[in-house]
Design an enzyme around this catalytic site. Structure first.
Site, short mmCIF file in Angstrom:
data_model
loop_
_atom_site.label_atom_id
_atom_site.label_comp_id
_atom_site.label_asym_id
_atom_site.label_seq_id
_atom_site.Cartn_x
_atom_site.Cartn_y
_atom_site.Cartn_z
N VAL A 7 42.17 32.76 31.91
CA VAL A 7 41.01 32.65 31.88
C VAL A 7 39.93 33.05 32.94
O VAL A 7 39.53 31.58 33.53
CB VAL A 7 40.36 32.10 30.58
CG1 VAL A 7 39.43 32.14 30.19
CG2 VAL A 7 42.01 31.90 29.79
N ASP A 114 42.36 29.21 38.89
CA ASP A 114 42.29 30.40 39.50
C ASP A 114 43.23 30.35 41.23
O ASP A 114 44.07 31.06 41.88
CB ASP A 114 41.36 31.47 39.12
CG ASP A 114 39.84 31.71 39.82
OD1 ASP A 114 39.53 29.91 40.14
OD2 ASP A 114 39.24 31.80 39.89
#
Length: 262
Positions: A7, A114
């Site tokens: 996401v 991330d």
């Protein structure tokens, strides 16, 4: 099968890994715009149709992992997993999926999921001292030593973010498409070319300059791994990358799922 979801601020990337194959080969991947308001039911309507097209019954999904830099999206993804796959998702960076590497910075808890996945995957796939460049909403550079320890990095505005600011804060400059310039010249002959030079070549110069400074500070040869949607575009115009790996972040999720299962 493993269903992984990354996401990001702009998009959510889903990927399907066939665990029975003994490899981390991605069988399918899908992308949807990030919207924290999207409910678990809305995700399911979209995702279950894609699984059907791929010929994968939902019962074949035996493990789900997701990483998120958008906290408001986490609840709805959890609902998706529990309601439609009858699985409790593994959440990257939490519990049994805590980061399996050292984070040698002032505020370890501030490291985005991330970035952590890129660090994990780059170390496992390429080894040695590394600099990872991720071209996303922000352009991020990470320094990783040969032990896999995260030593710090850089966060800069991404190229699209820079263009949005330039166009949004001026009255007459037009919206242009991000692409590799046709020429290596940095003296533009019209407004559009001058904007493209200022956006594209300035980003290349920033990236190359930062990488050289990071290499000097590391003091040892460091391989450069590029990832993110625009990595291939920049690779056409610079020789500074040793590897371009579009799947680095999503591979990090598969690697982390393996760690969490042990």
């Amino acid at each position: 099968m493993l269903l992984a979801a990354d996401v990001g601020n702009t998009n959510v990337v889903f990927a399907l890994f066939d665990l029975d194959s003994g490899s981390r080969e991605i069988r399918a991947r899908w992308r949807i715009a990030t919207d924290p308001r999207r409910t678990g039911d809305e995700y399911a309507v979209w995702l279950l149709q894609l699984l059907e097209i791929e010929g994968v019954p939902r019962e074949q999904i035996t493990q789900v992992i997701f990483a998120s830099v958008v906290p408001r999206a986490n609840h709805n993804l959890t609902v998706l997993c529990e309601k439609y796959f009858n699985l409790t998702p593994i959440v990257a960076g939490q519990g049994k999926a805590a980061w399996p590497f050292s984070i040698d910075v002032d505020q370890p808890s501030s490291l985005g999921a991330d970035r952590a996945l890129n660090i994990l995957a780059a170390h496992e796939k390429y080894g040695g001292d590394l600099i990872v460049v991720d071209f996303g909403t922000a352009t991020k550079l990470e320094a990783i030593d040969f032990n896999g320890t995260y030593k710090g990095g850089v966060i800069a505005p991404g190229i699209n973010l820079s263009l949005d600011a330039l166009v949004g804060k001026t009255a007459k400059l037009p919206r242009i498409a991000i692409r590799a310039p046709d020429s290596s010249s940095v003296i533009g002959r019209n407004t559009e070319d001058q904007m493209l030079i200022g956006i594209f070549w300035a980003h290349v110069a920033m990236m190359e300059g930062l990488i050289e400074r990071m290499r000097a500070e590391i003091g040892r040869p460091a391989k450069v791994v590029a990832t993110g949607g625009l990595a291939i575009l920049f690779d056409e115009k610079t020789e500074i990358f040793d590897h371009v790996d579009a799947d680095l972040t999503i591979d990090g999720l598969a690697i982390l799922a393996e760690h969490a299962s042990k």
